[in-house]
Design a protein around this motif. Sequence first.
Motif, PDB file in Angstrom:
ATOM      1  N   SER A  28      -9.837  -3.525   3.987  1.00 25.62           N
ATOM      2  CA  SER A  28     -10.077  -3.303   2.722  1.00 25.62           C
ATOM      3  C   SER A  28     -10.168  -1.920   2.342  1.00 25.62           C
ATOM      4  N   ALA A  29      -9.447  -1.630   1.204  1.00 24.52           N
ATOM      5  CA  ALA A  29      -9.174  -0.229   0.907  1.00 24.52           C
ATOM      6  C   ALA A  29      -9.958  -0.107  -0.616  1.00 24.52           C
ATOM      7  N   GLY A  30     -10.449   1.221  -0.784  1.00 25.90           N
ATOM      8  CA  GLY A  30     -11.231   1.347  -2.006  1.00 25.90           C
ATOM      9  C   GLY A  30     -10.613   2.673  -2.862  1.00 25.90           C
ATOM     10  N   THR A  31     -11.742   3.368  -2.978  1.00 22.12           N
ATOM     11  CA  THR A  31     -11.358   4.726  -4.171  1.00 22.12           C
ATOM     12  C   THR A  31     -10.588   5.778  -3.335  1.00 22.12           C
ATOM     13  N   ALA A  32     -10.595   5.617  -2.118  1.00 20.04           N
ATOM     14  CA  ALA A  32      -9.504   6.554  -1.526  1.00 20.04           C
ATOM     15  C   ALA A  32      -8.248   6.480  -1.936  1.00 20.04           C
ATOM     16  N   LEU A  33      -7.765   5.294  -2.324  1.00 16.70           N
ATOM     17  CA  LEU A  33      -6.505   5.212  -3.197  1.00 16.70           C
ATOM     18  C   LEU A  33      -6.273   5.991  -4.294  1.00 16.70           C
ATOM     19  N   LEU A  34      -7.346   6.154  -4.979  1.00 19.42           N
ATOM     20  CA  LEU A  34      -7.058   7.449  -6.167  1.00 19.42           C
ATOM     21  C   LEU A  34      -6.870   8.645  -5.666  1.00 19.42           C
ATOM     22  N   ASN A  35      -6.818   8.910  -4.296  1.00 13.29           N
ATOM     23  CA  ASN A  35      -6.283  10.487  -3.817  1.00 13.29           C
ATOM     24  C   ASN A  35      -5.036  10.158  -3.192  1.00 13.29           C
ATOM     25  N   ASP A  36      -3.792  10.664  -4.013  1.00 11.35           N
ATOM     26  CA  ASP A  36      -2.354  10.587  -3.459  1.00 11.35           C
ATOM     27  C   ASP A  36      -2.231  11.292  -2.077  1.00 11.35           C
ATOM     28  N   ARG A  37      -3.228  11.929  -1.431  1.00 13.21           N
ATOM     29  CA  ARG A  37      -3.018  12.690  -0.271  1.00 13.21           C
ATOM     30  C   ARG A  37      -3.729  12.185   0.870  1.00 13.21           C
ATOM     31  N   SER A  38      -4.291  10.842   0.485  1.00 10.76           N
ATOM     32  CA  SER A  38      -5.396   9.972   1.400  1.00 10.76           C
ATOM     33  C   SER A  38      -4.469   9.313   2.370  1.00 10.76           C
ATOM     34  N   ASN A  39      -5.276   9.073   3.415  1.00  8.51           N
ATOM     35  CA  ASN A  39      -4.508   8.187   4.526  1.00  8.51           C
ATOM     36  C   ASN A  39      -4.282   6.886   3.819  1.00  8.51           C
ATOM     37  N   ALA A  40      -5.413   6.417   3.112  1.00  7.51           N
ATOM     38  CA  ALA A  40      -5.441   4.992   2.421  1.00  7.51           C
ATOM     39  C   ALA A  40      -4.096   4.757   1.645  1.00  7.51           C
ATOM     40  N   PHE A  41      -3.860   5.846   0.981  1.00  9.13           N
ATOM     41  CA  PHE A  41      -2.890   5.858  -0.137  1.00  9.13           C
ATOM     42  C   PHE A  41      -1.584   5.537   0.752  1.00  9.13           C
ATOM     43  N   HIS A  42      -1.061   6.502   1.520  1.00  8.91           N
ATOM     44  CA  HIS A  42       0.025   6.527   2.214  1.00  8.91           C
ATOM     45  C   HIS A  42       0.165   5.322   3.167  1.00  8.91           C
ATOM     46  N   LEU A  43      -0.898   4.725   3.706  1.00  4.58           N
ATOM     47  CA  LEU A  43      -0.683   3.569   4.582  1.00  4.58           C
ATOM     48  C   LEU A  43      -1.072   2.267   4.044  1.00  4.58           C
ATOM     49  N   LEU A  44      -1.307   2.163   2.681  1.00  2.00           N
ATOM     50  CA  LEU A  44      -1.509   0.703   2.110  1.00  2.00           C
ATOM     51  C   LEU A  44      -0.478  -0.273   2.423  1.00  2.00           C
ATOM     52  N   ARG A  45       0.874   0.211   2.345  1.00  2.00           N
ATOM     53  CA  ARG A  45       2.110  -0.410   2.438  1.00  2.00           C
ATOM     54  C   ARG A  45       2.147  -1.014   3.767  1.00  2.00           C
ATOM     55  N   HIS A  46       1.555  -0.483   4.740  1.00  2.00           N
ATOM     56  CA  HIS A  46       1.475  -0.941   6.327  1.00  2.00           C
ATOM     57  C   HIS A  46       0.583  -1.883   6.499  1.00  2.00           C
ATOM     58  N   VAL A  47      -0.382  -2.463   5.532  1.00  2.00           N
ATOM     59  CA  VAL A  47      -1.138  -3.596   5.704  1.00  2.00           C
ATOM     60  C   VAL A  47      -0.396  -4.731   5.097  1.00  2.00           C
ATOM     61  N   PRO A  48      -0.292  -5.629   6.054  1.00  2.00           N
ATOM     62  CA  PRO A  48       0.234  -6.936   5.589  1.00  2.00           C
ATOM     63  C   PRO A  48      -0.582  -7.761   4.378  1.00  2.00           C
ATOM     64  N   LEU A  49       0.065  -8.154   3.357  1.00  2.00           N
ATOM     65  CA  LEU A  49      -0.652  -8.649   2.380  1.00  2.00           C
ATOM     66  C   LEU A  49      -1.713  -9.726   2.733  1.00  2.00           C
ATOM     67  N   ASN A  50      -1.389 -10.464   3.706  1.00  2.00           N
ATOM     68  CA  ASN A  50      -2.323 -11.625   3.934  1.00  2.00           C
ATOM     69  C   ASN A  50      -3.711 -11.119   5.120  1.00  2.00           C
ATOM     70  N   ARG A  51      -3.684  -9.536   5.166  1.00  2.00           N
ATOM     71  CA  ARG A  51      -4.801  -9.083   5.707  1.00  2.00           C
ATOM     72  C   ARG A  51      -5.380  -8.118   4.683  1.00  2.00           C
ATOM     73  N   LEU A  52      -5.443  -7.969   3.406  1.00  2.00           N
ATOM     74  CA  LEU A  52      -5.493  -6.830   2.573  1.00  2.00           C
ATOM     75  C   LEU A  52      -6.614  -7.490   1.565  1.00  2.00           C
ATOM     76  N   PHE A  53      -7.517  -6.457   1.299  1.00  2.00           N
ATOM     77  CA  PHE A  53      -8.636  -6.600   0.420  1.00  2.00           C
ATOM     78  C   PHE A  53      -8.972  -5.499  -0.257  1.00  2.00           C
ATOM     79  N   LEU A  54      -9.502  -5.481  -1.438  1.00  2.00           N
ATOM     80  CA  LEU A  54      -9.791  -4.245  -2.012  1.00  2.00           C
ATOM     81  C   LEU A  54     -11.454  -4.154  -2.675  1.00  2.00           C
ATOM     82  N   GLU A  55     -12.082  -3.183  -2.666  1.00  2.00           N
ATOM     83  CA  GLU A  55     -13.313  -2.811  -3.138  1.00  2.00           C
ATOM     84  C   GLU A  55     -13.695  -1.769  -4.034  1.00  2.00           C
TER      85      GLU A  55
END
Length: 226
Positions: free
Chosen positions: A159-186
């Motif tokens: 599950s990814a959250g507000t770190a996605l708002l920072n384009d330098r974060s790991n979450a931002f750069h790695l979101l594409r590596h998460v299979p869609l059937n394993r992904l949640f948001l919060e």
Amino acid sequence: MNLNPYVNIHTHHVGEGINVLDVGEGKAWIEDEKRRGIEEGQEVFYSVGVHPMKLGEIGEDALTCVNDMLCTGRVIAIGECGLDRRSPVCIEEQERVLERQVELGEKFRKPLIIHCVKAYSELIAIRKKMKSSIPWIIHGYNNNEQILRQLLEHGFYISAGTALLNDRSNAFHLLRHVPLNRLFLENDDKTVGIDVIYSVASGILGLTVEELKRVTRDNLKNVFAI
């Protein structure tokens, strides 16, 4: 209810869509369902659990509270639970309490919402040791690619959250590596609306917001059977 609502898998304050509201170890007040039912665009479920940072503040009876709350119809998950190296409580005690909550998850068939800080190897070891068959969801993921790959290899949801708002974060750069059937948001305890999280995530993934809402709704059905 919107046929394609936002799914907010971990939050501390309810907003639009389907919300999994964290109420701690079950002693927190749970909002009146009748009132929630008439608030347009909101649906509330609950998670209860013993947070690793709170172990020094609460007694052993907290696990009894969690057990009792799991009998409540709209409690659908155990969490936040997990491991945190910053906790004043030793990692061995954290592991013991987490294992007790895994046992409750297996007993009640409730997925776990996991908080983990600097203890991913221990977390994975517990999952393997206990041969857990319930879903484990890492909430607020913002760590490196190596850890992400290990988690996915061992069946974790992310599950990814507000770190996605920072384009330098790991979450931002790695979101594409998460299979869609394993992904949640919060949005966790932040005041940022879940719609903002979805808007940013959809741009990263190259999906429309409606497509992304369908993804997380399908995952919610598969993991929680709701």
